[in-house]
Design a protein around this motif. Structure first.
Motif, PDB file in Angstrom:
ATOM      1  N   THR A 103      30.380  43.567  32.936  1.00  0.00           N
ATOM      2  CA  THR A 103      30.947  44.275  31.481  1.00  0.00           C
ATOM      3  C   THR A 103      30.251  43.185  29.813  1.00  0.00           C
ATOM      4  N   ARG A 116      34.510  47.729  24.583  1.00  0.00           N
ATOM      5  CA  ARG A 116      35.605  47.315  25.324  1.00  0.00           C
ATOM      6  C   ARG A 116      37.551  47.170  24.244  1.00  0.00           C
ATOM      7  N   ASP A 153      32.077  57.450  24.872  1.00  0.00           N
ATOM      8  CA  ASP A 153      32.399  56.077  24.891  1.00  0.00           C
ATOM      9  C   ASP A 153      31.591  55.475  23.587  1.00  0.00           C
ATOM     10  N   ASP A 174      30.915  48.689  30.123  1.00  0.00           N
ATOM     11  CA  ASP A 174      32.198  48.750  31.389  1.00  0.00           C
ATOM     12  C   ASP A 174      32.240  49.175  32.024  1.00  0.00           C
ATOM     13  N   PHE A 175      32.955  48.672  33.207  1.00  0.00           N
ATOM     14  CA  PHE A 175      33.278  48.919  33.975  1.00  0.00           C
ATOM     15  C   PHE A 175      33.716  50.285  34.557  1.00  0.00           C
ATOM     16  N   GLN A 176      34.656  50.957  33.247  1.00  0.00           N
ATOM     17  CA  GLN A 176      35.695  52.050  33.573  1.00  0.00           C
ATOM     18  C   GLN A 176      35.159  53.032  32.515  1.00  0.00           C
ATOM     19  N   LEU A 229      37.852  50.034  23.267  1.00  0.00           N
ATOM     20  CA  LEU A 229      38.690  51.374  23.076  1.00  0.00           C
ATOM     21  C   LEU A 229      39.384  51.078  24.895  1.00  0.00           C
ATOM     22  N   ARG A 230      39.203  50.258  25.244  1.00  0.00           N
ATOM     23  CA  ARG A 230      40.841  49.972  25.998  1.00  0.00           C
ATOM     24  C   ARG A 230      41.390  48.777  26.500  1.00  0.00           C
ATOM     25  N   GLY A 231      41.139  48.050  25.231  1.00  0.00           N
ATOM     26  CA  GLY A 231      42.197  47.063  24.334  1.00  0.00           C
ATOM     27  C   GLY A 231      43.435  47.018  24.265  1.00  0.00           C
ATOM     28  N   ASN A 232      43.615  48.349  24.142  1.00  0.00           N
ATOM     29  CA  ASN A 232      44.838  48.816  22.949  1.00  0.00           C
ATOM     30  C   ASN A 232      45.806  48.242  21.827  1.00  0.00           C
ATOM     31  N   ASP A 233      44.820  47.350  21.559  1.00  0.00           N
ATOM     32  CA  ASP A 233      45.300  46.705  19.773  1.00  0.00           C
ATOM     33  C   ASP A 233      45.917  47.816  19.604  1.00  0.00           C
TER      34      ASP A 233
END
Lengths: 684, 349
Positions: free
Chosen positions: B206, B332, B319, B211-213, B334-338
């Protein structure tokens, strides 16, 4: 792959400038990644895809494309054309023992070779595309490969022991010293050439040290061959070395240029050496060659697939420029044979592609599709999920998107189940399992945000997975978490209110909550052990479990109270889909009476409501718990509950007397239970 | 009893001198009180008079009553208004104070972009379809004509599910959403047009742009005369509506096993509007998706008669569109969810 503009210009009558060339090649053939200046020359970096490698991994290959695009004349380079006599076996005997791993083998023996540096212009050209000049012989082999795409290899003839070369496969544990001077173990099955004493060549990848050209070399044996691509891929992987030659071999090559490559090498050596070399003789092993077969194409199909009206006379012209031979078979029908250097043309669509890209997709006008006005099929699950997203947002929840992969020791550990799907080849232990629950991801989000936000409302709708009997199972699932700001006594009820509101927005109003027992919850709902033992409930509609509402057990996560709602999407879809019917707006006024009761702490509000409802008669329209109190002054083990009782009739205005009768019945029943009435009143 | 004219003078004077609502109330009692009101008494006394006198005095008294009541109301309105103004002046606030935050939730930016994309495709008659995230090797690779020895199947590029006793197939967290193609076609006959999206997985390192997803969205349209020209129209329409008018597309020949002919499609660089900048390496174009005409082998895998149908397919990273649309520099996030990231997105696409 790098291509010199100056070098390319050798084969095309008139070549556009580099920047224009970049545009043209990108539009019609391959993606040009960039152009770099190298002195007066420009070097184009072209991204060749696997299917381009067979015919375009060379300067003539790219030049042929350029000539076809720009409608200019293309010419192959000058080669040594004198007749080459057959090389007597006494000079060199080449034997192939592999049977099926070689599909072409050509050789030529040269004498009177003088090892000198190549001319400066050649050294520059090689340097421009990233190849280091060494001497005329080695440079000639590299130059020919970059020019024609056919790798060739030069042996010092006098260092080939026993005048024999045997093509065979490597045995387990064999080693070779290749040109870089290092000894490497060979992978079993790699194709090698061996003289009487030792391995002299790791075929298709790199020559052996044993017979390498030195400054004292004056007799040179050159070979050009086609070796099995899969064996070469295996070998290059095993020794961890991809060379210019192996790069070409692994993508599959046709043998069309083998003989030409040798003739071209002789030509170059003659041009670059102080005096011409003497050609002792040539040899060739006989193999059956695969031929490109004719493919029938119809103009109607070409035009239909591209969606452009391509004139009939254009089709053979376009294909002809790329070396295809077209034979007219009927009006607007041809038999087309792909050129010998192409191995990627197998069907009519492959030829349509050639016509399309040369015609130019910029020239294809966009046309709205003609289609049946079929109504798009609904996707109930997607629609439910999107409706829920909107409702969650309206209730103050924000959406997260988590990875579906997680560690074996997932956070928190209590959740890890052995039915989780495992990856065979994770890139990291941290992401080696597929999630079977949305709780862990959510909890990680909570934990990571805990210092950033006082309270939190988050939700996620996504799939969870586990091993099934016959394969993986996946379920659509939804989760929301509520972390209250600071300490809040009513947090569970706030979470419950949100859950009820969400369901109400979906038209699901007839839910009931009950205590969790183990029969109620199965995957993908989490085990009851991760829930607060006295703050957990199953959400039901009739007998269907649609979700759970619980506070996370503090042993699982201690930093803050976390209230979780989970929804089983397939079950939810089932109850959402039941019909919704209009109910008449009441015509007659409602009469509201309030009562307050003192009951034991263990008594559930729902139990009281149930009793009131059963005794209230058909005039009792609704019961509403509006106040709840616990405190020392009413006794440690007591709680106070206050209800609005709403009486209403659909066909008349109720009298005080009627309401009074119903109320009296209720109060009597409550007293029988021992639930003391603290007060009753007319509601304001 | 006072004469009417005296009464009138007195009343007018009292009204003039009234300084407050209370004075006005006193005035009303003085003259109009139900029992002792001076004018009330006059009016009540009328019945004792003779008919002529009654008519004369009555008319006069009623006019006076009307006038006084009107003057009283005017005056009272004036005082009420004044006292309201005073009250409002006390309620003065600093309108520059910050507004009270309402707790509002936020949709994930990928959801916003997916919905917008689906809405555009739905408006063109595409149905939304879903397929499994973890699928067999057949649906992920074989059905879409990815050859057995294709490098994409390597362990380095693709995650494989560890085999389980009792399972017949090998499973893959899908590497693209194209597993939907044959899954749909097995159950439906052309003509049709569908759009499908979801999670995909790649076994790769990544960084800011990988990203791997991630999520992909793909479209498939099949009929009897579906062409490259149609594909071009759908793509042009989609990007104009998704990223704004002026967004152009460029189709370059490329290669993907599932299509023939195949294309890579570039779109006008959003950052510089095609002028050339560091984002697009000065080219004005950004590579965004793969597309092409469905390979006949894919139709064959679906059980269609080869040569009977034509269709196009195109797919792209959702994405990447999200990143472009919102100028997000790192995938990243996008899936860090801060929460500070999530709270920036509203439903205003």
């Amino acid at each position: 792959m790098k291509f010199s503009h100056d070098w390319l210009s050798q084969y095309v009558s008139r070549i556009p400038q580099a920047s224009e060339l970049e545009r043209l090649i990108t539009a019609h053939s391959f993606q040009v990644e960039g152009i770099e200046k190298e002195g007066k020359d420009s070097v184009l970096d072209i991204d060749l895809l696997p299917n381009h490698m067979t015919y375009a991994a060379s300067h003539t290959g790219v030049a042929r494309e350029i000539a076809a695009i720009t409608k200019q004349k293309f010419s192959l380079p000058k080669v040594f054309t004198s007749k080459i006599p057959k090389l007597p076996l006494s000079y060199l005997k080449v034997t192939d023992t592999t049977k099926s791993l070689v599909s072409a083998y050509h050789g030529v023996l040269l004498e009177d070779v003088q090892i000198v540096p190549s001319p400066e212009i050649i050294q520059k050209r090689l340097a421009a595309v990233g190849v280091r000049a060494i001497n005329n012989v080695v440079d000639a082999t590299n130059y020919v490969m970059l020019e024609l795409g056919q790798p060739i290899h030069a042996f010092d003839y006098e260092r080939i022991a026993g005048n024999v070369l045997t093509i065979q496969t490597a045995k387990k544990g064999e080693k070779v010293v290749i040109l870089d001077g290092e000894s490497r173990p060979l992978p079993e099955g790699a194709i090698i050439l061996r003289d009487r004493d030792q391995i002299t060549d790791l075929a298709g990848i790199m020559g052996g040290e044993a017979s390498a050209i030195t400054s004292r070399t004056h007799k040179v044996f050159l070979h050009a061959a086609i070796f099995d691509r899969n064996r070469i891929r295996l070998a290059e992987k095993a020794i961890g070395n991809r060379t210019e030659a192996s790069l070409r071999y692994v993508h599959g090559m046709t043998p069309w240029a083998c003989q030409m490559a040798l003739q071209r090498a002789i030509q170059l050596l003659n041009e670059w050496s102080p005096k011409p070399v003497r050609v002792v003789g040539g040899m060739e092993l006989a193999y059956k060659q695969k031929k490109n077969i004719p493919i029938k194409i119809e103009r109607s199909y070409v035009c239909s697939l591209i969606g452009a009206d391509i004139p009939a006379k254009e089709i053979p012209i376009i294909l002809g420029r790329l070396g295809f031979v077209c034979t007219q078979k009927g009006r607007d029908t041809w038999n087309v044979v792909a050129p010998v250097w192409r191995s990627d043309i197998e069907r009519q669509e492959d030829i349509v592609e050639e016509i399309g890209r040369m015609y130019g997709y910029d020239n294809v006008k966009s046309i709205p599709p003609l289609a049946h006005l079929a109504h798009p099929e609904p996707n109930d699950m997607e629609e439910l999920a999107d409706a829920m997203r909107d409702h969650f947002v309206a209730l103050g929840y924000s959406e997260v998107e988590n990875y579906a992969l997680e560690a074996k020791k997932a956070f928190p550990q209590e959740f890890a189940n052995d039915w989780r799907i495992k990856l065979a080849n994770p890139f990291s232990e941290e992401y080696s399992y597929v999630r079977d629950s949305l709780v862990r991801g959510m909890l990680r989000n909570v934990d990571e945000n805990i210092t950033r936000a006082k309270g939190m409302k988050l939700f996620e709708i996504g799939r969870v997975y586990r091993k099934g009997q016959k394969g993986p199972e996946e379920r659509d699932h939804a989760i929301s978490v509520f972390v209250p700001e600071g300490k809040s006594q009513s947090a569970y009820f706030e979470a419950k209110g949100c859950t009820e509101s969400l369901l109400e927005r979906l038209g699901v109003t007839n839910i009931w909550l009950k205590d969790i027992d183990t029969n109620d919850i199965a995957w993908p709902l989490p085990s009851g052990s991760v829930m607060h033992p006295h703050r957990r409930a199953v959400i039901k509609v009739d007998s269907i479990t649609i979700g759970v509402l619980y506070q996370l057990h503090p042993a699982v996560y201690a930093k803050r109270p976390v209230f979780v709602s989970e929804f089983l999407m397939p079950q939810l879809l089932e109850v959402v889909e039941t019909a919704w019917e209009f109910r008449a707006i009441p015509k007659y006024p409602a009469v509201v009476r309030d009562i307050a009761l003192l009951v034991d702490k263990d008594i559930r509000a729902q139990d009281v409501i149930d009793l009131i409802e059963s005794e209230g008669g058909r005039e009792l329209a609704d019961v509403d718990l509006f106040d709840y109190y616990e405190g020392t002054e009413i006794g440690e083990d007591k709680k106070s509950l206050a209800f609005h009782l709403i009486f209403q009739s659909p066909d008349r205005t109720l009298t005080d007397a009627e309401v009074g009768q119903n109320l009296a019945r209720i109060i009597t029943a409550l007293k029988v239970e021992g639930w003391g009435i603290r007060g009753e009143s007319e509601a304001k | 009893m006072e004469s009417l004219s005296d009464l009138k003078k007195k009343a007018q004077k009292m009204l003039e001198n009234a300084k407050s609502i209370e004075d006005l109330d006193a005035f009303e009692i003085e003259f109009f009180g139900r029992k002792q009101g001076k004018l009330t008494q006059v009016l009540r006394s009328l019945s004792t008079l003779g008919e002529d006198a009654r008519r004369e005095l009555g008319a006069e008294a009623n006019i006076l009553r009307q006038d006084l009541l009107e003057a009283l109301e005017t005056k009272r309105d004036e005082y009420l208004r004044k006292s309201l103004d005073l009250q409002l002046a006390k309620e003065k606030i600093d309108i520059s104070f910050p507004g009270k935050k309402q707790n509002k939730g936020h949709l994930h930016p990928n959801t916003l972009v997916r919905r917008k994309a689906e809405a555009i495709f739905r408006s063109m008659g595409f149905s939304v379809f879903s397929s499994p995230d973890i699928d067999t090797e057949f649906y992920n690779f074989d059905s879409v004509n990815v050859p057995k020895d294709h490098p994409a199947r390597d362990m380095q590029d693709t995650f494989w599910v560890e085999e389980v006793k009792g399972w017949k197939d090998r499973y893959i967290p899908r590497t693209h959403v194209s597993n939907a193609q044959v899954r749909y076609m097995e159950k439906h006959n052309p003509p049709f047009r569908i759009v499908y999206s979801g999670k995909v997985f790649r076994n790769e390192a990544t960084d800011a742009s990988h990203d791997f997803q991630f999520n992909q969205i793909e479209c498939l349209m099949v009929g009897e005369n579906v062409s490259v020209a149609n594909l071009k129209y759908v793509l042009e329409t989609f990007f104009e509506r998704m990223l704004g008018s002026g967004t152009k597309i460029r189709m370059r020949p490329s290669f993907f096993p599932f299509v023939e002919p195949g294309f890579e499609v570039d779109i006008t660089c959003v950052a510089c509007k095609g002028k050339g900048c560091s984002v697009c390496k000065q080219s004005g174009w950004v590579e965004l998706l793969g597309a092409g005409m469905v390979h006949q082998n894919v139709f064959k895998a679906a059980g269609y008669v080869p040569g009977q149908y034509q269709g196009f397919a195109f797919g792209m990273g959702l994405d990447r569109i999200t990143m472009m649309k919102y100028n997000i520099p790192d995938i990243r996030l996008l899936r860090g969810n801060d929460v500070r990231f999530l709270e920036q997105f509203s439903n205003r696409l």
